[in-house]
Design a protein around this motif. Structure first.
Motif, PDB file in Angstrom:
ATOM      1  N   ILE A  88     -21.913   5.041 -29.843  1.00  0.00           N
ATOM      2  CA  ILE A  88     -21.418   4.198 -30.307  1.00  0.00           C
ATOM      3  C   ILE A  88     -20.792   4.347 -31.980  1.00  0.00           C
ATOM      4  O   ILE A  88     -19.604   3.963 -31.868  1.00  0.00           O
ATOM      5  CB  ILE A  88     -22.949   2.934 -30.577  1.00  0.00           C
ATOM      6  CG1 ILE A  88     -23.098   2.762 -28.979  1.00  0.00           C
ATOM      7  CG2 ILE A  88     -21.893   2.234 -31.289  1.00  0.00           C
ATOM      8  CD1 ILE A  88     -24.176   1.994 -29.210  1.00  0.00           C
ATOM      9  N   VAL A  89     -20.660   5.743 -32.640  1.00  0.00           N
ATOM     10  CA  VAL A  89     -20.706   5.934 -33.947  1.00  0.00           C
ATOM     11  C   VAL A  89     -19.169   6.440 -33.260  1.00  0.00           C
ATOM     12  O   VAL A  89     -18.105   5.839 -34.022  1.00  0.00           O
ATOM     13  CB  VAL A  89     -20.945   6.573 -34.807  1.00  0.00           C
ATOM     14  CG1 VAL A  89     -20.492   7.072 -35.729  1.00  0.00           C
ATOM     15  CG2 VAL A  89     -22.486   5.923 -34.755  1.00  0.00           C
ATOM     16  N   SER A  90     -19.506   7.813 -32.854  1.00  0.00           N
ATOM     17  CA  SER A  90     -17.899   8.511 -32.656  1.00  0.00           C
ATOM     18  C   SER A  90     -16.639   7.198 -32.037  1.00  0.00           C
ATOM     19  O   SER A  90     -15.746   7.646 -32.377  1.00  0.00           O
ATOM     20  CB  SER A  90     -18.298   9.305 -31.692  1.00  0.00           C
ATOM     21  OG  SER A  90     -19.345  10.366 -31.416  1.00  0.00           O
ATOM     22  N   ALA A  91     -16.931   6.452 -31.501  1.00  0.00           N
ATOM     23  CA  ALA A  91     -16.346   5.358 -31.015  1.00  0.00           C
ATOM     24  C   ALA A  91     -15.623   4.550 -31.452  1.00  0.00           C
ATOM     25  O   ALA A  91     -13.849   4.284 -31.919  1.00  0.00           O
ATOM     26  CB  ALA A  91     -16.649   4.978 -29.262  1.00  0.00           C
ATOM     27  N   LYS A  92     -15.842   4.119 -32.736  1.00  0.00           N
ATOM     28  CA  LYS A  92     -15.924   3.502 -33.963  1.00  0.00           C
ATOM     29  C   LYS A  92     -15.095   4.061 -35.064  1.00  0.00           C
ATOM     30  O   LYS A  92     -14.820   3.519 -35.823  1.00  0.00           O
ATOM     31  CB  LYS A  92     -16.666   2.235 -34.245  1.00  0.00           C
ATOM     32  CG  LYS A  92     -18.329   2.376 -34.888  1.00  0.00           C
ATOM     33  CD  LYS A  92     -18.575   1.758 -34.801  1.00  0.00           C
ATOM     34  CE  LYS A  92     -19.028   0.427 -33.911  1.00  0.00           C
ATOM     35  NZ  LYS A  92     -19.797  -0.267 -33.985  1.00  0.00           N
ATOM     36  N   ASP A 120     -23.963  -3.113 -34.446  1.00  0.00           N
ATOM     37  CA  ASP A 120     -23.777  -4.855 -34.747  1.00  0.00           C
ATOM     38  C   ASP A 120     -24.821  -4.705 -34.082  1.00  0.00           C
ATOM     39  O   ASP A 120     -25.956  -3.680 -33.823  1.00  0.00           O
ATOM     40  CB  ASP A 120     -22.318  -4.967 -33.653  1.00  0.00           C
ATOM     41  CG  ASP A 120     -22.440  -4.859 -31.987  1.00  0.00           C
ATOM     42  OD1 ASP A 120     -23.219  -4.485 -31.385  1.00  0.00           O
ATOM     43  OD2 ASP A 120     -21.129  -4.819 -31.817  1.00  0.00           O
ATOM     44  N   GLU A 125     -25.676  -3.304 -30.044  1.00  0.00           N
ATOM     45  CA  GLU A 125     -25.419  -1.959 -30.099  1.00  0.00           C
ATOM     46  C   GLU A 125     -26.940  -1.736 -30.970  1.00  0.00           C
ATOM     47  O   GLU A 125     -27.259  -0.951 -30.755  1.00  0.00           O
ATOM     48  CB  GLU A 125     -24.001  -1.587 -31.590  1.00  0.00           C
ATOM     49  CG  GLU A 125     -23.677  -1.334 -30.595  1.00  0.00           C
ATOM     50  CD  GLU A 125     -21.910  -1.433 -31.781  1.00  0.00           C
ATOM     51  OE1 GLU A 125     -20.682  -0.818 -30.594  1.00  0.00           O
ATOM     52  OE2 GLU A 125     -22.251  -1.346 -32.670  1.00  0.00           O
ATOM     53  N   ALA A 149     -11.958   3.321 -37.402  1.00  0.00           N
ATOM     54  CA  ALA A 149     -11.865   2.040 -37.794  1.00  0.00           C
ATOM     55  C   ALA A 149     -12.881   1.874 -39.105  1.00  0.00           C
ATOM     56  O   ALA A 149     -12.317   1.087 -40.131  1.00  0.00           O
ATOM     57  CB  ALA A 149     -12.095   0.933 -36.689  1.00  0.00           C
ATOM     58  N   PHE A 150     -14.048   2.451 -38.692  1.00  0.00           N
ATOM     59  CA  PHE A 150     -14.938   2.513 -39.687  1.00  0.00           C
ATOM     60  C   PHE A 150     -14.460   2.829 -41.136  1.00  0.00           C
ATOM     61  O   PHE A 150     -14.597   2.803 -42.246  1.00  0.00           O
ATOM     62  CB  PHE A 150     -15.881   3.125 -39.246  1.00  0.00           C
ATOM     63  CG  PHE A 150     -17.269   2.789 -40.090  1.00  0.00           C
ATOM     64  CD1 PHE A 150     -17.962   1.402 -40.053  1.00  0.00           C
ATOM     65  CD2 PHE A 150     -17.791   3.824 -40.221  1.00  0.00           C
ATOM     66  CE1 PHE A 150     -19.674   2.051 -41.081  1.00  0.00           C
ATOM     67  CE2 PHE A 150     -19.841   3.811 -41.725  1.00  0.00           C
ATOM     68  CZ  PHE A 150     -19.852   2.716 -41.666  1.00  0.00           C
ATOM     69  N   THR A 206     -23.643   7.156 -42.176  1.00  0.00           N
ATOM     70  CA  THR A 206     -22.469   6.971 -43.416  1.00  0.00           C
ATOM     71  C   THR A 206     -22.146   7.576 -44.442  1.00  0.00           C
ATOM     72  O   THR A 206     -20.839   7.815 -44.346  1.00  0.00           O
ATOM     73  CB  THR A 206     -22.632   5.190 -43.597  1.00  0.00           C
ATOM     74  OG1 THR A 206     -22.973   5.105 -42.785  1.00  0.00           O
ATOM     75  CG2 THR A 206     -21.844   4.469 -44.182  1.00  0.00           C
ATOM     76  N   GLU A 256     -12.267   1.020 -42.580  1.00  0.00           N
ATOM     77  CA  GLU A 256     -12.416  -0.457 -43.854  1.00  0.00           C
ATOM     78  C   GLU A 256     -12.536   0.509 -45.257  1.00  0.00           C
ATOM     79  O   GLU A 256     -12.967  -0.343 -46.417  1.00  0.00           O
ATOM     80  CB  GLU A 256     -13.786  -0.934 -42.962  1.00  0.00           C
ATOM     81  CG  GLU A 256     -13.661  -2.071 -43.826  1.00  0.00           C
ATOM     82  CD  GLU A 256     -14.858  -2.566 -42.677  1.00  0.00           C
ATOM     83  OE1 GLU A 256     -14.815  -4.122 -42.803  1.00  0.00           O
ATOM     84  OE2 GLU A 256     -15.194  -2.524 -41.858  1.00  0.00           O
TER      85      GLU A 256
END
Length: 351
Positions: free
Chosen positions: A71-75, A45, A48, A78-79, A104, A82
């Motif tokens: 940061i990426v590991s935590a989300k 975001d 971040e 959900a990523f 990605t 989607e």
């Protein structure tokens, strides 16, 4: 492992909808400009992204990468979820086809989700758009629609567009109505977004025999028309629409709905107030305050916009091929369709 796809390969796709582009840049980058039709699934975001950028500049590349990974590991769950909910083929992109899109595409590949990466990212796409506007040839015949403010030109063209006619809605692409009040209630686009939307329309209409667009000035709000459109205007079929003053007043009130943004309209009027004869300007201001919008619009047309339009029209050497005199924008639209059909019929016979 993922595959790269070039801008040229994407542009050559017969139906680009078969490959959904996903912009993994931050929401603010996406809002500023993106590839038309793309979906935003940001890896970071805005906050971040700013944090990682600060670490990159003030600490080290390694520190920025480590924080990004955290940061990426935590989300990540959900990523991935989607992306997995999107059934069609996918291609991801970031600013220049760098770490965000590579990360990605790699993660998606590891999870069994096939996705291309757009080589060069948004930067390569923007360069491609600029190149298209510089080199594209418009072979269609152009119908250029003229008329005083309130003649219903935009409403007519948008109705024709809804019916499947090849219309370049330049004001719609700009997110601006072209007057001092033109941005109120709308989201004005920047040049990058306008150019992208215009190129998209031009590709969609590449097989049509003609195009329709309004005789706009070189600038619409924040954007400047490219030479490609200005040049086609010069050799187009010029059609003037003339409506009675009362019909034009009704059209403007209907289009602008001044009661929805009354304060904004009163504020915008201050920018042109000194250009109008003082007693008339005072009366317009009083009408706006009393919410007598039709009266204010009529005074603005008679004492400001009509004289300005006459002066502007006098600077162009484009003779009107057809003049439509109608009692309403709806009637003018019907007559315009007749002119186009007749012209194209004769044109086809001559071929």
């Amino acid at each position: 492992m993922f595959q790269d796809i070039t801008i040229e390969e994407w542009a050559a796709l017969r139906d680009r909808k078969e490959l959904l582009l996903i912009d993994v840049r931050s929401p603010s980058e996406y809002r500023d400009s993106t590839i038309p039709g793309s979906l935003n699934i940001p890896l970071f975001d805005d906050q971040e992204r700013a944090e990682i950028g600060t670490l990159y500049k003030q600490a080290s590349v390694q520190a920025a990468k480590e924080r990004g990974l955290e940061i990426v590991s935590a989300k990540l769950p959900a990523f991935i979820k989607e992306f997995s909910g999107i059934p069609q083929k996918k291609s991801v992109f970031c600013w220049r086809g760098g770490m965000r899109s590579k990360t990605t595409a790699t993660v998606l590949s590891l999870m069994g989700i096939n996705a291309y990466r757009l080589n060069g990212g948004y930067r390569a796409y923007r360069q491609w758009v600029v190149e298209q506007l510089d080199t594209m040839q418009l072979n269609q015949h152009c119908f250029v629609i003229h008329g005083n403010t309130g003649s219903g030109k935009t409403a007519i063209l948008r109705k024709l567009k809804q019916q499947g006619q090849p219309v370049l809605d330049l004001e719609g692409l700009a997110g601006h109505r072209g007057s001092i009040f033109g941005e109120i209630g709308l989201k004005a686009h920047n040049q990058k977004t306008f150019d992208s939307l215009l190129v998209d329309d031009l590709f969609n209409y590449s097989g049509d025999a003609y195009l329709l667009f309004e005789a706009e000035s070189r600038r619409i709000g924040k954007i400047t028309l490219p030479d490609l459109i200005v040049g086609k205007r010069a050799d187009g079929h010029h059609i003037l629409i003339e409506l009675p003053l009362e019909a034009r007043v009704r059209q403007i009130v209907e289009d602008y709905k001044p009661w929805e943004h009354a304060d904004a309209y009163r504020h915008a009027f201050q920018q042109i107030k000194l250009k109008i004869h003082t007693p008339v300007a005072a009366e317009i201001e009083a009408c706006l305050t009393r919410e007598q919008y039709a009266a204010a619009v009529e005074l603005l047309l008679v004492y400001y916009y009509d004289p300005m339009y006459s002066h502007s029209a006098g600077r162009h050497d484009e003779p009107y091929t057809s003049i439509i005199q109608a009692s309403s924008a709806e009637d003018a639209g019907i007559e315009l369709e007749g002119i186009i059909n007749e012209f194209m019929s004769v044109h086809a016979l001559r071929k």
